[in-house]
Design an enzyme around this catalytic site. Structure first.
Site, PDB file in Angstrom:
ATOM      1  N   GLU A   1      64.886 -40.807 -45.650  1.00  0.00           N
ATOM      2  CA  GLU A   1      65.749 -41.943 -45.296  1.00  0.00           C
ATOM      3  C   GLU A   1      65.041 -43.280 -45.489  1.00  0.00           C
ATOM      4  O   GLU A   1      65.674 -44.274 -45.864  1.00  0.00           O
ATOM      5  CB  GLU A   1      66.233 -41.805 -43.848  1.00  0.00           C
ATOM      6  CG  GLU A   1      67.092 -40.587 -43.583  1.00  0.00           C
ATOM      7  CD  GLU A   1      68.311 -40.495 -44.478  1.00  0.00           C
ATOM      8  OE1 GLU A   1      68.785 -41.543 -44.968  1.00  0.00           O
ATOM      9  OE2 GLU A   1      68.792 -39.369 -44.700  1.00  0.00           O
TER      10      GLU A   1
ATOM     11  N   ASP B   1      69.470 -42.785 -60.752  1.00  0.00           N
ATOM     12  CA  ASP B   1      68.756 -43.089 -59.505  1.00  0.00           C
ATOM     13  C   ASP B   1      67.925 -44.357 -59.661  1.00  0.00           C
ATOM     14  O   ASP B   1      67.095 -44.661 -58.797  1.00  0.00           O
ATOM     15  CB  ASP B   1      67.896 -41.909 -59.051  1.00  0.00           C
ATOM     16  CG  ASP B   1      66.790 -41.552 -60.033  1.00  0.00           C
ATOM     17  OD1 ASP B   1      66.768 -42.130 -61.133  1.00  0.00           O
ATOM     18  OD2 ASP B   1      65.951 -40.686 -59.700  1.00  0.00           O
TER      19      ASP B   1
ATOM     20  N   VAL C   1      65.456 -45.110 -61.499  1.00  0.00           N
ATOM     21  CA  VAL C   1      64.056 -44.982 -61.892  1.00  0.00           C
ATOM     22  C   VAL C   1      63.989 -44.102 -63.134  1.00  0.00           C
ATOM     23  O   VAL C   1      64.880 -43.284 -63.385  1.00  0.00           O
ATOM     24  CB  VAL C   1      63.166 -44.401 -60.768  1.00  0.00           C
ATOM     25  CG1 VAL C   1      63.163 -45.305 -59.554  1.00  0.00           C
ATOM     26  CG2 VAL C   1      63.596 -43.003 -60.385  1.00  0.00           C
TER      27      VAL C   1
END
Length: 695
Positions: A250, A290, A292
């Protein structure tokens, strides 16, 4: 994978597309693949429904790209600095005693902080389980976390609040835990603290969720169920979520990381996710990002404890998927790494959207007096006490850094670049007010000196010392702080227009752009402790003074690096015996002795002095006329008697003999003492960084 069930509550089975009100969930003990996280579904739903949230997302993406433009390619772009972020944990319990049920103990909370520090710093033992195919990408985020010591009202705190829960129905979309009006607790100032809320249960299948950086300030932070937070106490050792990695996952979202299967960018600016949670990958699921580049394209989430390699329809062969990444959905025991591109994105987010956390006063105990107290940190452990007994090195201030282009977007220190005609180099100094009241408007003077372990005060900083024709120091500029509010900070910008030409030092054997920087806050109250010629003592005793002496060793050949350093006696009228000690930075940072062999090339006159006094030392060996091998951490050269103003150039040489895969930064401190190697006799030091990336 079976979702973990304990006696206090049942997890929920169903989760579909998450709306702001999750509906239709039933209690069950069926086997299922768990959506451990509700963050991205909430993120995508809010992108659809909230134009401000959507616009902020794309604004942050633009800032991240700007940050990337400030980062050098390859090993040169690796960070050597570290950031420590204050945490406050709000426990929303069901009325139990502390340490029972949902009212988790302080020890359980600390265990989660320890896990985050372990995993964000790449210190987890199970990092060794990363397949060799991905081991060259495993990265150290250089982010650490501590429970706060000061609350927003300038009072002492443990960093933990406890309150009986005002509802039994905490949802992801409702954010009830984050507001006192809906059964939770209001966050502490989210520009200064990373807030965590602990609840008994979250409605739906998620066991935790975090805000993304485009969230409103009052909603920033992370919510976790109590029995997956940390790895002791109410956390069951047989749970798939038994090692605190829900929070690690998280916190990745907090710093703008996405799940590996990514989100799908839609025409017109919207985002979508594919809610297929099973393993039946179809090509339409391969369009997600994502954000990246070094995580393989992935169509579905992985669960349980997969066996390498795992492939799907998006990555059909080769090394397969990076299922062991913290941003997948596998069990805690199977997720063990962040990739370098993920770390770059987290740091970009920190510097561009969460930079106020870096200067937060949340880690400073309240001062004895409510008056203002401006100071510059020596290390992240420095809380402003005089003397500073919390730090053991005083030449490595993170509050002073050099950039070869204007702007504070990137706060990683660089070697200054000499530009004929001047200009183009900027020095930044963060000045903090550890007091609770507004400060006066103070002068901050900034000085430079040629990099050396033996610097004194006031020479060479005052410009009075030359060797031959080479100037050894001088003043850069003076800036005003303005009024700094209690607990706040300001960053001062200095343009260094006259960076010395490295050629000026060529005849001395020190022809490199390595310089020390010294910042001094001058207030009406003056220095707490009278200054002497001992610069290290002055910095330790007075929080108005801070010092940066860090050199990034340049690569001279593949696997070989070197850097120059001056040693000597800068004092006016005192001779002393010089001792040079070669130390690891601390117990956490990688040592240059893990990189390879270390050598020190001394000036002939200095070699002669050393030999005339019996070649004293330990952990060293002379291997050539002027070349000393430094064999181990803690090695020392001693017995060199120096007259006043007797200064020599040396060269440190590092040869890589242990090719560790992946991005790595290695550290060594070279410390200079007078007479004996005790803290009271420490003259100064210089830190050396080696940046390496073997793939």
């Amino acid at each position: 994978m079976e979702k973990y069930i304990n006696s206090s509550h049942l997890f929920k089975l169903c989760i579909g597309v998450l709306t702001l009100l999750l509906m239709g969930c039933q209690d069950t003990e069926e086997t299922l693949e768990v959506s451990r996280c509700g963050s991205v579904e909430y993120f995508v739903e809010k992108i659809k429904t909230d134009p401000n949230y959507r616009n902020k997302h794309y604004e942050i993406e633009g800032l991240i790209k700007e940050y990337y433009n400030t980062v050098a390619q390859g090993a040169a772009g690796l960070r050597g600095g570290r950031v420590v972020i204050p945490i406050v944990v709000h426990v929303l319990h069901n009325g139990e005693d502390v340490g029972t049920g949902t009212n988790i103990s302080d020890a359980q909370i600390q265990s989660q902080i320890d896990v985050m520090n372990r995993d964000f710093r790449r210190l987890n033992a199970d990092i060794s389980t990363v397949p060799s195919a991905f081991s060259s990408l495993v990265a150290d985020a250089r982010i650490e976390f501590q429970l706060a010591k000061r609350d927003p009202d300038c009072n002492s705190t443990t960093g933990i609040t406890r309150q009986r829960a005002g509802t039994t129905s905490y949802t992801v979309g409702g954010n009830e835990a984050k507001s006192s009006t809906s059964g939770g607790v209001d966050p502490w100032d989210t520009s200064k603290y990373l807030n965590i809320w602990i609840v008994g249960s979250i409605v739906g299948s998620a066991i935790g969720y975090s805000s993304f950086p485009n969230e409103a300030p009052n909603l920033q932070g992370f919510v976790s169920e109590s029995d997956v937070f940390g790895n002791v106490g109410s956390v069951s050792p047989t749970s798939p979520f038994n090692d605190g990695r829900t929070a690690v996952h998280e916190f990745g979202h907090f710093f703008d990381l996405h799940h590996l299967e990514g989100v799908i960018e839609l025409p017109g600016g919207g985002l979508a996710i594919d809610n297929n949670r099973d393993s039946n990958c179809v090509p339409s699921e391969c369009d997600g990002t994502d954000y990246v580049d070094d995580t393989p394209n992935q169509g579905t989430q992985n669960f349980g404890i997969p066996t390498f390699p795992v492939t799907d329809c998006c990555t059909t062969g080769g090394n397969g998927l990076m299922f062991m990444n913290y941003m997948d959905f596998v069990d805690d025991s199977a997720m063990v790494m962040f990739s370098q591109d993920q770390v770059d994105r987290m740091i970009a987010t920190l510097y561009t959207t969460q930079a106020s956390l870096i200067g937060s006063d949340g880690l400073l105990p309240p001062p004895d007096s409510s008056t203002a107290d401006l100071y510059i940190q020596d290390t992240p452990e420095d809380i402003g006490n005089e003397p500073n007994n919390e730090s053991d090195r005083f030449h490595i201030s993170e509050d002073i850094w050099v950039r070869n282009a204007i702007g504070t977007m990137n706060q990683e220190h660089e070697n200054p670049t000499y530009i004929p005609g001047g200009g183009g180099v900027y020095v930044y100094v963060r000045v903090r007010n550890r007091g609770c009241a507004p400060s006066e408007n103070a002068n901050v003077k900034l000085y430079w000196a040629k990099a050396s372990t033996g610097l004194s005060w006031t020479a060479p900083w005052d410009g009075s010392l030359t060797i031959g024709t080479a100037l050894m120091g001088g003043e850069i500029d003076t800036k005003l702080t303005g009024v700094v509010q209690g607990g706040d900070f300001t960053i001062l910008e200095y343009q260094w227009t006259n960076v010395p030409n490295p050629a000026d030092y060529a005849s001395l054997g020190g022809d490199e752009s390595h310089f020390c920087l010294l910042a001094r806050i001058e207030t009406s109250s003056g220095m707490t402790f009278p200054e002497t010629t001992n610069l290290g003592g002055n910095v330790k005793n007075n929080n108005n003074i801070a010092w940066k002496n860090i050199s990034i060793a340049r690569e001279t050949m593949p696997g070989g690096r070197q850097t120059a350093v001056f040693v000597g006696n800068y004092e006016e009228d005192r001779e002393y015996e010089m001792i040079l000690s070669f130390e690891n930075a601390n117990d956490i940072e990688a040592s240059v002795f893990d990189y390879g062999d270390v050598f020190l090339r001394l000036a002939p006159e200095l070699i002669q002095k050393w030999e005339q006094n019996g070649s004293q030392g330990e952990g060293v060996a002379k291997i050539d006329d002027d070349l000393i091998e430094i064999k181990t951490p803690g090695a020392r050269l001693s017995g060199m008697l120096l007259d006043p103003k007797e200064i020599y150039a040396c060269t440190l040489i590092f040869n890589e003999t242990q090719k560790t895969l992946g991005p790595n930064v290695y550290f060594m401190d070279m410390l200079q003492y007078s007479g004996s190697a005790t803290p009271d006799n420490l003259i100064g030091g210089q830190r050396f960084l080696l940046k390496s990336w073997n793939q």
